[in-house]
Design a protein around this motif. Structure first.
Motif, PDB file in Angstrom:
ATOM      1  N   SER A  12       0.848  -1.186   0.000  1.00 15.18           N
ATOM      2  CA  SER A  12       0.000   0.000   0.000  1.00 15.18           C
ATOM      3  C   SER A  12       0.885   1.236   0.000  1.00 15.18           C
ATOM      4  CB  SER A  12      -0.901   0.002   1.238  1.00 15.18           C
ATOM      5  OG  SER A  12      -1.430   1.278   1.468  1.00 15.18           O
ATOM      6  N   GLN A  39      -7.322   3.306  -9.659  1.00 10.02           N
ATOM      7  CA  GLN A  39      -8.235   2.312  -9.087  1.00 10.02           C
ATOM      8  C   GLN A  39      -8.861   1.424 -10.174  1.00 10.02           C
ATOM      9  OE1 GLN A  39     -10.598   5.351  -6.837  1.00 10.02           O
ATOM     10  NE2 GLN A  39     -10.264   3.945  -5.131  1.00 10.02           N
ATOM     11  N   PRO A  72      -3.178  -4.128  -2.278  1.00  4.39           N
ATOM     12  CA  PRO A  72      -3.660  -2.870  -1.686  1.00  4.39           C
ATOM     13  C   PRO A  72      -3.642  -1.683  -2.641  1.00  4.39           C
ATOM     14  CG  PRO A  72      -2.237  -4.026  -0.145  1.00  4.39           C
ATOM     15  CD  PRO A  72      -2.144  -4.768  -1.452  1.00  4.39           C
ATOM     16  N   GLY A 125      -6.666  -0.478  -4.974  1.00  4.87           N
ATOM     17  CA  GLY A 125      -7.794   0.322  -4.518  1.00  4.87           C
ATOM     18  C   GLY A 125      -7.416   1.739  -4.120  1.00  4.87           C
ATOM     19  N   GLU A 126      -6.192   2.160  -4.447  1.00 11.75           N
ATOM     20  CA  GLU A 126      -5.720   3.473  -4.021  1.00 11.75           C
ATOM     21  C   GLU A 126      -5.688   4.479  -5.173  1.00 11.75           C
ATOM     22  OE1 GLU A 126      -2.943   2.049  -0.271  1.00 11.75           O
ATOM     23  OE2 GLU A 126      -1.959   2.702  -2.115  1.00 11.75           O
ATOM     24  N   TRP A 127      -5.784   5.722  -4.806  1.00 11.01           N
ATOM     25  CA  TRP A 127      -5.719   6.847  -5.736  1.00 11.01           C
ATOM     26  C   TRP A 127      -4.405   7.569  -5.448  1.00 11.01           C
ATOM     27  CZ3 TRP A 127     -10.523  10.254  -6.892  1.00 11.01           C
ATOM     28  CH2 TRP A 127     -10.159  11.433  -7.576  1.00 11.01           C
ATOM     29  N   SER A 160      -1.555  10.725  -2.128  1.00  9.07           N
ATOM     30  CA  SER A 160      -1.952   9.328  -1.967  1.00  9.07           C
ATOM     31  C   SER A 160      -3.211   9.268  -1.115  1.00  9.07           C
ATOM     32  CB  SER A 160      -0.829   8.532  -1.298  1.00  9.07           C
ATOM     33  OG  SER A 160      -1.231   7.205  -1.024  1.00  9.07           O
ATOM     34  N   TRP A 212      -6.874   6.599   0.038  1.00 11.25           N
ATOM     35  CA  TRP A 212      -7.664   5.379  -0.077  1.00 11.25           C
ATOM     36  C   TRP A 212      -9.094   5.677   0.350  1.00 11.25           C
ATOM     37  CZ3 TRP A 212      -9.833   2.842   4.261  1.00 11.25           C
ATOM     38  CH2 TRP A 212      -9.381   3.271   5.503  1.00 11.25           C
ATOM     39  N   GLU A 213     -10.034   5.049  -0.345  1.00 10.75           N
ATOM     40  CA  GLU A 213     -11.447   5.323  -0.119  1.00 10.75           C
ATOM     41  C   GLU A 213     -11.928   4.622   1.146  1.00 10.75           C
ATOM     42  OE1 GLU A 213     -15.733   4.943  -2.504  1.00 10.75           O
ATOM     43  OE2 GLU A 213     -13.822   4.592  -3.545  1.00 10.75           O
ATOM     44  N   PHE A 251     -12.165  10.144   1.241  1.00  9.02           N
ATOM     45  CA  PHE A 251     -10.885   9.445   1.134  1.00  9.02           C
ATOM     46  C   PHE A 251      -9.967   9.921   2.247  1.00  9.02           C
ATOM     47  CE2 PHE A 251     -12.636   8.913  -3.010  1.00  9.02           C
ATOM     48  CZ  PHE A 251     -11.986   7.853  -3.632  1.00  9.02           C
TER      49      PHE A 251
END
Length: 293
Positions: free
Chosen positions: A92, A139, A186, A189-191, A205, A207-208, A222
């Motif tokens: 992540s 994502q 991981p 699912g991250e932006w 960085s 994550w939702e 987020f």
């Protein structure tokens, strides 16, 4: 005749290392004295002992030397290549930045604000930096497609450009390299947006947060961090490059090799940060106006 190498624990003498690599013991000692490589363990008696993994690194140095690469450069690149080959699966990015840089404080941002910050970084950093390494986490491929023309333009001024998706997005002969991450990783699912550049470094960085199925898309929350500190950006870039290497992306090992060293010193100047902030405000204001309309 087959040789039996000493030590049941797999620890090699300098003679063993010489036999397995073709590099004379005297040369190995000279490399250690002048370049700090290879690094042996020292017994109480003062004798050197090497690991099995040293064989592959020394052999890689030999190969690069045969290609005409200067010794110090060959050593640096061989170490980086072996490290890249041993890269674990993608981690992540958000968690890695929080672990290595706890002073970078997280904030909860709505998706429309996060989008505005992403565009601002792309416009003020990615598009204006001198030959940066760029990484973008989208994502899902459906989120990447609307941005593909923007990122293709960015890739023309970049040293390398990688975008991370859940599945192949757009087939193109030029532009960013698409990195398809396996389900469950991981980073999938991250932006994120990472611009590794000496004069204009930046990273975002996020994550939702779970449990938002009934929340409108633009209002989803987020957990986010962003920074223009060179050390933070370099660690983010290395994490992205490692994930690209693990996914088998073309050219990623060479990019990771370039990112092995520390980030250039200095800080992004205040005027640049102010310009970034002003652009974020403009984008957020525009997005708010459209939602209300």
């Amino acid at each position: 005749m087959n040789k039996t190498f000493k030590s049941s624990a797999g620890v090699l003498t300098i003679g063993d290392l010489a036999d397995r690599t073709g590099v004379a013991p005297a040369t190995l000692r000279m490399w250690e004295q002048r370049h700090g490589f290879p690094v042996p363990e020292r017994l109480p008696s003062g004798h050197r002992r090497y690991r099995d993994s040293d064989v592959s690194v020394v052999s890689e140095v030999v190969r690069r030397r045969e290609d005409g690469v200067r010794l110090d450069v060959a050593i640096e690149r061989a170490i980086a290549e072996v490290r890249a080959a041993a890269v674990p699966g993608p981690t992540s990015l958000f968690a890695e930045l929080r672990r290595t840089h706890p002073a970078v404080h997280p904030y909860r941002l709505r998706k429309d604000t996060l989008l505005a910050l992403s565009w601002a970084i792309e416009d003020e950093f990615c598009a204006k930096a001198t030959r940066p390494h760029l990484f973008g986490g989208f994502q899902r491929a459906e989120f990447w497609r609307p941005s593909r023309y923007r990122w293709r333009a960015l890739s023309r001024v970049a040293r390398s450009t990688y975008v991370f998706l859940d599945q192949p997005g757009v087939v193109a002969s030029t532009g960013p390299v698409e990195v398809v991450l396996e389900s469950g990783t991981p980073m999938r699912g991250e932006w994120f947006v990472v611009c590794d550049s000496p004069e204009l470094p930046a990273v975002l960085s996020a994550w939702e947060l779970p449990g938002q199925d009934d929340v409108p898309d633009h209002a989803r929350l987020f957990e986010s961090v962003w920074s223009v500190e060179p050390a933070v950006v370099r660690d983010a870039a290395r994490c992205c490059a490692s994930a690209a290497v693990a996914a088998g992306a073309p050219g990623a090992a060479e990019v990771l090799e370039e990112l092995v060293g520390p980030a250039p010193g200095g800080r992004t100047d205040l005027a640049t940060v102010t310009t970034l902030f002003n652009r974020v405000v403009a984008y957020v204001d525009d997005a708010t106006h459209k939602v209300r309309a």
